[in-house]
Write an enzyme that holds these catalytic residues in place. Structure first.
Site, PDB file in Angstrom:
ATOM      1  N   ASN A   1      82.784  13.699  17.201  1.00  0.00           N
ATOM      2  CA  ASN A   1      83.255  13.118  18.449  1.00  0.00           C
ATOM      3  C   ASN A   1      83.006  11.612  18.525  1.00  0.00           C
ATOM      4  O   ASN A   1      81.861  11.156  18.493  1.00  0.00           O
ATOM      5  CB  ASN A   1      82.572  13.830  19.609  1.00  0.00           C
TER       6      ASN A   1
ATOM      7  N   ARG B   1      74.898  19.912  19.253  1.00  0.00           N
ATOM      8  CA  ARG B   1      75.987  20.371  20.112  1.00  0.00           C
ATOM      9  C   ARG B   1      77.299  20.146  19.370  1.00  0.00           C
ATOM     10  O   ARG B   1      77.432  19.183  18.615  1.00  0.00           O
ATOM     11  CB  ARG B   1      76.052  19.569  21.417  1.00  0.00           C
ATOM     12  N   CYS B   2      78.294  20.966  19.651  1.00  0.00           N
ATOM     13  CA  CYS B   2      79.611  20.696  19.072  1.00  0.00           C
ATOM     14  C   CYS B   2      80.211  19.429  19.662  1.00  0.00           C
ATOM     15  O   CYS B   2      81.074  18.799  19.045  1.00  0.00           O
ATOM     16  CB  CYS B   2      80.537  21.878  19.273  1.00  0.00           C
ATOM     17  N   THR B   3      79.760  19.031  20.860  1.00  0.00           N
ATOM     18  CA  THR B   3      80.268  17.817  21.495  1.00  0.00           C
ATOM     19  C   THR B   3      79.342  16.619  21.303  1.00  0.00           C
ATOM     20  O   THR B   3      79.522  15.587  21.957  1.00  0.00           O
ATOM     21  CB  THR B   3      80.477  18.043  23.006  1.00  0.00           C
TER      22      THR B   3
END
Length: 520
Positions: A262, A290-292
Site C-alpha cells: 500500500n 496488516r494487509c493494509t
C-alpha cells in the site's frame, strides 16, 4: 485471561459439539511472553473439514427459512453479547497474537459495528418490482442466500475480519464453515461461543480448527461433493491464487481478500507532521502485520529530507513492547511471522539508508531498543526500520513484507508518483497527503487501489464502507457495508404473466408509431 490462567484445550466445534480429537494437542504461546501457554489445540484433518461442510449444508435450509428480520434480530443480539464481552475478548486477542490491547478493543468494536449495521439489513434485503414491456405481466427480483459458505481467515485480525464474512452471510440465510488461522484458535472459539449465545443455530456455524494442507484437501472434497457453494479467503496472494483456481474448477465464485503493497504518497504541499503521523501508524501499527499496512512511502524530492528527518524521529521515539501497555506495537504474531519478516531484512542493500532504531532484527538484551517497554527477551519483538533509497527494481518495492518496515522511494513528478503507487501490481489501499484538491482527485482517478485515503493512513477501515482490492490484492469482490450482500446472496428474477396467453419478450410488444420523417 492473565498469565496465571490455565490454557484451554480447544478442538473443532461441529454442530456446537467438540469434535473427536486424536493425538496430543499443539501448544501455543503468548508471543509477548513465550513461557506462557495460551492454548492447547487439537487440529482436525481433512475429514473434519468435509464433515463440517456436510453438517452446515444440512442445516442451511432451516436457517434460510427463518424470516430475515428474525435473523437480523439474532445479529442484533450478537452485537449486545460482544459489547458485554468486549474486554474479555480483547484480552484473548492480545494474549494470543500480541496485538496491543487498545487495538484489540478497537477490533472487537469493529465486529460490534458490523453487527449493528447488518442487524437492520434483515428488514432491507430488498428486491425490486420491475415494469414489464407487455401488459398484464409483472416482474420481480429477489435476493436468495448462496447456500453454504466456507470461510478461511488469517489471524492478524482474528475477530474483525471473520465478522465481515460471518455476520452478513448469516444475516442473508447462509450456513458457514469457518476455518480460522491455526495460531488464533482461542479468539475464534470465543467468537463462535458468542454467536451461539445469540440464538443462531449451532448447525449454521461450524468451526474447524485445522492447518492449511488439511483445509485444502477438505475444501476440494467438499467442492466435489457440492456441499460448498461459496468460498471466502483472507490471506496471502500466493494461497489466494490456489484457492481461486480450485474454485474455478467447480464454478464456485470466491471472495479473495489478499495481500497489499500500500503506497502512501507525500506531495510537496503536504502537511508533513500529519503525513508522518499517518506513516507511523500505517507502517508500524500492529508491527506492520496488516494487509493494509504501509508498503511503500512515495515522497517528493523537494520534501524528502525533511520528511525523512521527522519520520525517523517519530519512529525512534515510538514505544514498543508489552502489548498490555501503551505501545505503538508489540510482538510478531508468531515465530513463523518473525522468520518470514527476518528474510525480508536480507533485502536491505548497499544503496539503502536505514534509520528508525538502534539496530535491525530482533530486539533483545544484546540488541536493545531505547525505551522498550517490558522484557525484550521474553517475546518475539522486532526493531522498526525505515529503508530509504528504495527503487522500483528492489524486492522491498515489489513485494509485501508484512512486518515493521517502511521502504521510502523518491519522485519528481505527479505521474511518476502514480506510476510508483501502481507499479508493484497490488491494489488494496493507497493514501496521498496533499492540500490541493486537484492532486487528491487525480490520484483517486489514477490509482488502482480499491480503497483510497486523502490525508489519512492506509489502514483504518470503517465497517460500513466496501473493503477489498484489485490486481494482486483480490478479484474485485468487496466486503463490508451493503456491497458485501452481492457476495452472500444471489439474484433471482421472476416474471408472472396474468394475460392468459403466451407473450414473448422482444416479439409480442406494442411499439409506438414514430414518424421519423417529421420536421418542424
Amino acid at each position: 485471561m492473565t498469565s496465571h490462567d490455565p490454557a484451554p484445550t480447544l478442538t473443532s466445534l461441529l454442530d456446537g459439539q467438540p469434535a473427536a480429537a486424536d493425538g496430543a494437542p499443539v501448544s501455543l504461546a503468548d508471543p509477548a511472553h513465550l513461557d506462557v501457554e495460551v492454548a492447547r489445540v487439537h487440529l482436525g484433518d481433512a475429514g473434519t473439514f468435509t464433515r463440517a461442510c456436510e453438517l452446515a449444508s444440512a442445516a442451511q435450509p432451516a436457517w434460510a427459512a427463518t424470516p430475515a428480520p428474525i435473523r437480523g434480530g439474532a445479529i442484533h443480539g450478537l452485537a449486545r453479547i460482544l459489547e458485554e464481552n468486549k474486554q474479555a475478548l480483547a484480552r484473548i486477542v492480545t494474549r494470543e497474537i500480541g496485538k496491543p490491547y487498545a487495538e484489540a478493543l478497537g477490533e472487537v468494536q469493529e465486529a460490534i459495528d458490523t453487527c449493528i449495521f447488518f442487524a437492520s439489513e434483515g428488514r432491507r434485503l430488498y428486491g425490486m418490482t420491475v415494469p414489464s414491456e407487455m401488459p398484464d405481466k409483472q416482474l420481480f427480483t429477489y435476493r436468495k442466500p448462496v447456500g453454504t459458505m466456507a470461510v478461511i481467515t488469517a489471524g492478524n485480525f482474528p475477530v474483525a475480519v471473520p465478522s465481515w464474512y460471518l455476520v452478513p452471510a448469516l444475516l442473508a440465510g447462509n450456513a458457514v464453515v469457518w476455518k480460522p488461522a491455526e495460531y488464533a484458535p482461542h479468539s475464534a472459539t470465543a467468537f463462535v461461543r458468542c454467536i451461539q449465545a445469540a440464538g443462531i443455530p449451532v448447525g449454521a456455524v461450524q468451526l474447524v480448527l485445522t492447518d492449511g494442507p488439511a483445509t485444502s484437501t477438505g475444501l476440494e472434497r467438499a467442492l466435489v461433493a457440492g456441499t460448498v457453494d461459496k468460498v471466502g479467503f483472507t490471506g496471502s496472494s500466493k494461497v489466494g491464487r490456489r484457492i481461486g483456481a480450485l474454485c474455478g474448477e467447480h464454478l464456485v465464485s470466491p471472495i479473495l481478500e489478499l495481500g497489499g503493497k500500500n503506497p502512501l504518497v507525500v506531495m510537496p504541499d503536504a502537511q508533513l507532521d500529519l503525513a508522518v503521523e499517518g506513516a507511523l501508524f500505517s507502517g508500524f501499527g500492529t508491527a506492520g502485520q496488516r494487509c493494509t499496512s504501509l508498503g511503500i512511502t512515495v515522497v517528493h524530492a523537494s520534501v524528502h529530507e525533511e520528511f525523512l528527518t521527522r519520520f525517523t524521529a517519530a519512529v525512534e521515539a515510538a514505544r514498543i513492547g508489552d502489548p498490555f501497555e501503551d505501545v505503538l506495537y508489540g510482538p510478531m504474531i508468531s515465530d513463523r511471522f518473525d522468520a518470514n519478516f527476518a528474510s525480508w531484512l536480507e533485502h536491505i542493500e548497499a544503496h539503502h539508508r536505514v534509520s528508525g532504531s538502534s539496530a535491525i532484527g530482533r530486539i533483545s538484551s544484546s540488541s536493545p531498543r531505547k525505551g522498550f517497554v517490558g522484557d525484550p527477551d521474553a517475546g518475539i519483538f522486532q526493531h522498526p526500520v525505515i529503508v530509504d533509497g528504495v527503487t522500483s527494481d528492489d524486492m522491498l518495492y515489489k513485494e509485501e513484507t508484512f512486518g515493521p518496515i517502511a521502504p521510502v522511494v523518491t519522485f519528481e513528478s505527479f505521474d511518476e508518483a502514480l506510476a510508483l503507487a501502481n507499479g508493484h501490481g497490488y491494489g488494496l489501499s493507497a493514501a496521498i497527503y496533499t492540500t490541493r484538491a486537484e492532486h487528491a482527485f487525480r490520484f483517486r482517478e489514477g490509482v488502482t487501489a480499491g480503497m483510497v485515503s486523502i490525508n489519512n493512513s492506509t489502514s483504518g477501515a470503517e465497517a460500513h464502507l466496501p473493503f477489498g482490492g484489485n490486481g494482486r490484492s483480490g478479484t474485485g469482490a468487496r466486503q463490508s457495508g451493503v456491497w458485501v450482500l452481492d457476495q452472500v446472496t444471489t439474484w433471482q428474477s421472476m416474471n408472472w404473466d396474468l394475460s392468459g396467453r403466451l407473450q414473448k419478450a422482444q416479439m409480442d410488444i406494442d411499439e409506438p408509431q414514430v414518424d421519423t420523417d417529421f420536421r418542424l
